[in-house]
Design an enzyme around this catalytic site. Structure first.
Site, PDB file in Angstrom:
ATOM      1  N   LYS A  30      59.721  14.122  31.586  1.00 34.47           N
ATOM      2  CA  LYS A  30      60.147  15.461  31.164  1.00 34.47           C
ATOM      3  C   LYS A  30      59.019  16.471  31.316  1.00 34.47           C
ATOM      4  O   LYS A  30      57.850  16.124  31.193  1.00 34.47           O
ATOM      5  CB  LYS A  30      60.613  15.424  29.703  1.00 34.47           C
TER       6      LYS A  30
ATOM      7  N   SER B  25      68.096  18.565  22.896  1.00 35.87           N
ATOM      8  CA  SER B  25      67.164  19.671  23.165  1.00 35.87           C
ATOM      9  C   SER B  25      67.459  20.283  24.522  1.00 35.87           C
ATOM     10  O   SER B  25      67.350  21.503  24.708  1.00 35.87           O
ATOM     11  CB  SER B  25      65.718  19.164  23.159  1.00 35.87           C
TER      12      SER B  25
ATOM     13  N   ARG C 222      72.985   8.702  19.917  1.00 37.57           N
ATOM     14  CA  ARG C 222      74.154   9.579  19.920  1.00 37.57           C
ATOM     15  C   ARG C 222      75.288   8.915  20.695  1.00 37.57           C
ATOM     16  O   ARG C 222      75.685   7.820  20.382  1.00 37.57           O
ATOM     17  CB  ARG C 222      73.764  10.936  20.513  1.00 37.57           C
TER      18      ARG C 222
ATOM     19  N   HIS D 262      67.947  16.182  15.366  1.00 38.33           N
ATOM     20  CA  HIS D 262      66.677  15.534  15.007  1.00 38.33           C
ATOM     21  C   HIS D 262      66.455  15.620  13.495  1.00 38.33           C
ATOM     22  O   HIS D 262      66.064  14.647  12.863  1.00 38.33           O
ATOM     23  CB  HIS D 262      65.500  16.234  15.686  1.00 38.33           C
TER      24      HIS D 262
HETATM   25  O1  PNS Z   1      62.795  12.374  22.833  1.00 40.21           O
HETATM   26  P1  PNS Z   1      62.470  11.409  23.930  1.00 40.21           P
HETATM   27  O2  PNS Z   1      62.168  12.149  25.220  1.00 40.21           O
HETATM   28  O3  PNS Z   1      63.519  10.360  24.102  1.00 40.21           O
HETATM   29  O4  PNS Z   1      61.116  10.698  23.489  1.00 40.21           O
HETATM   30  C1  PNS Z   1      60.565   9.726  24.316  1.00 40.21           C
HETATM   31  C2  PNS Z   1      59.193   9.225  23.821  1.00 40.21           C
HETATM   32  C3  PNS Z   1      58.166  10.345  23.802  1.00 40.21           C
HETATM   33  C4  PNS Z   1      59.338   8.647  22.425  1.00 40.21           C
HETATM   34  C5  PNS Z   1      58.836   8.125  24.849  1.00 40.21           C
HETATM   35  O5  PNS Z   1      58.838   8.660  26.132  1.00 40.21           O
HETATM   36  C6  PNS Z   1      57.509   7.439  24.558  1.00 40.21           C
HETATM   37  O6  PNS Z   1      57.428   6.608  23.684  1.00 40.21           O
HETATM   38  N1  PNS Z   1      56.482   7.797  25.370  1.00 40.21           N
HETATM   39  C7  PNS Z   1      55.173   7.204  25.284  1.00 40.21           C
HETATM   40  C8  PNS Z   1      54.997   6.111  26.364  1.00 40.21           C
HETATM   41  C9  PNS Z   1      55.626   4.809  25.900  1.00 40.21           C
HETATM   42  O7  PNS Z   1      55.153   4.165  24.990  1.00 40.21           O
HETATM   43  N2  PNS Z   1      56.774   4.446  26.502  1.00 40.21           N
HETATM   44  C10 PNS Z   1      57.530   3.267  26.079  1.00 40.21           C
HETATM   45  C11 PNS Z   1      57.272   2.056  26.919  1.00 40.21           C
HETATM   46  S1  PNS Z   1      58.085   2.218  28.465  1.00 40.21           S
END
Ligand code: PNS
Length: 165
Positions: free
Chosen positions: A42, A129, A91, A18
């Site tokens: 998660k 993570s 990745r 990150h």
């Molecule tokens: O590190 P991650 O788990 O890939 O992060 C995911 C995150 C938090 C960026 C994603 O789940 C997110 O944007 N959540 C908010 C809800 C949303 O806008 N989802 C996208 C449309 S489906």
């Protein structure tokens, strides 16, 4: 006009991978906002505020990087902060489907939302993570994966969490 990018994620906890992506984004955009969001799939170990504090420490030397949290939809936050891009690290091939789906969903919801994928260096290519959490769970050394400035805090917190059962 200042060009702002949003770097969203769960960051549970922030890893060297990150950090690398944030640093690369900070070199490309005028202003980068790293935001901790809720991934409904998660179940995080670190609280949102803990994750924000850890990211703050890791990004302390990056002058154009801000750290924040958001709830709700990412594109609402992007709009509110008048950002021009969403930056994600891509990745191995395993990330592709999920990230592509998110990028397309976000574009559908907000056509101006541009997702930019950055590639980590090869040593961070397979770092995540969840890998850090798993290594800690079984008593392994997470120091090759977690930024040195937060290593003690992260290792202690994970040890504490996993000894709770
Ligand atoms: O590190 P991650 O788990 O890939 O992060 C995911 C995150 C938090 C960026 C994603 O789940 C997110 O944007 N959540 C908010 C809800 C949303 O806008 N989802 C996208 C449309 S489906």
């Amino acid at each position: 006009m200042e060009r702002t990018a949003i770097c969203p994620g769960s960051f549970d906890p922030i890893t060297m991978g990150h950090e690398e992506i944030i640093r690369r984004a900070a070199g490309l955009f005028d202003h980068v906002i790293v935001v901790v969001g809720a991934n409904p799939d998660k179940n995080p170990i670190f609280s949102v505020d803990e994750r924000v504090a850890l990211i703050h420490e890791v990004c302390r030397d990056m002058a154009n990087v801000e750290v924040d949290k958001f709830s709700g939809l990412l594109i609402d936050y992007v709009q509110e902060r008048k950002a021009v891009a969403i930056v994600k690290g891509l990745r191995a091939v395993s990330d592709f489907d999920y990230e592509f789906q998110m990028a397309l969903a976000n574009r559908k919801l907000m056509p101006d939302a541009e997702t930019v994928f950055l590639t980590p260096s090869s040593q961070n290519m397979y770092l995540s993570s969840s890998m850090v959490r798993q290594i800690a769970r079984f008593g392994g050394d997470v120091s090759p994966f977690v930024p040195a400035c937060i290593l003690e805090k992260v290792a202690n917190r994970l040890r504490e969490r996993f000894s709770e059962g």
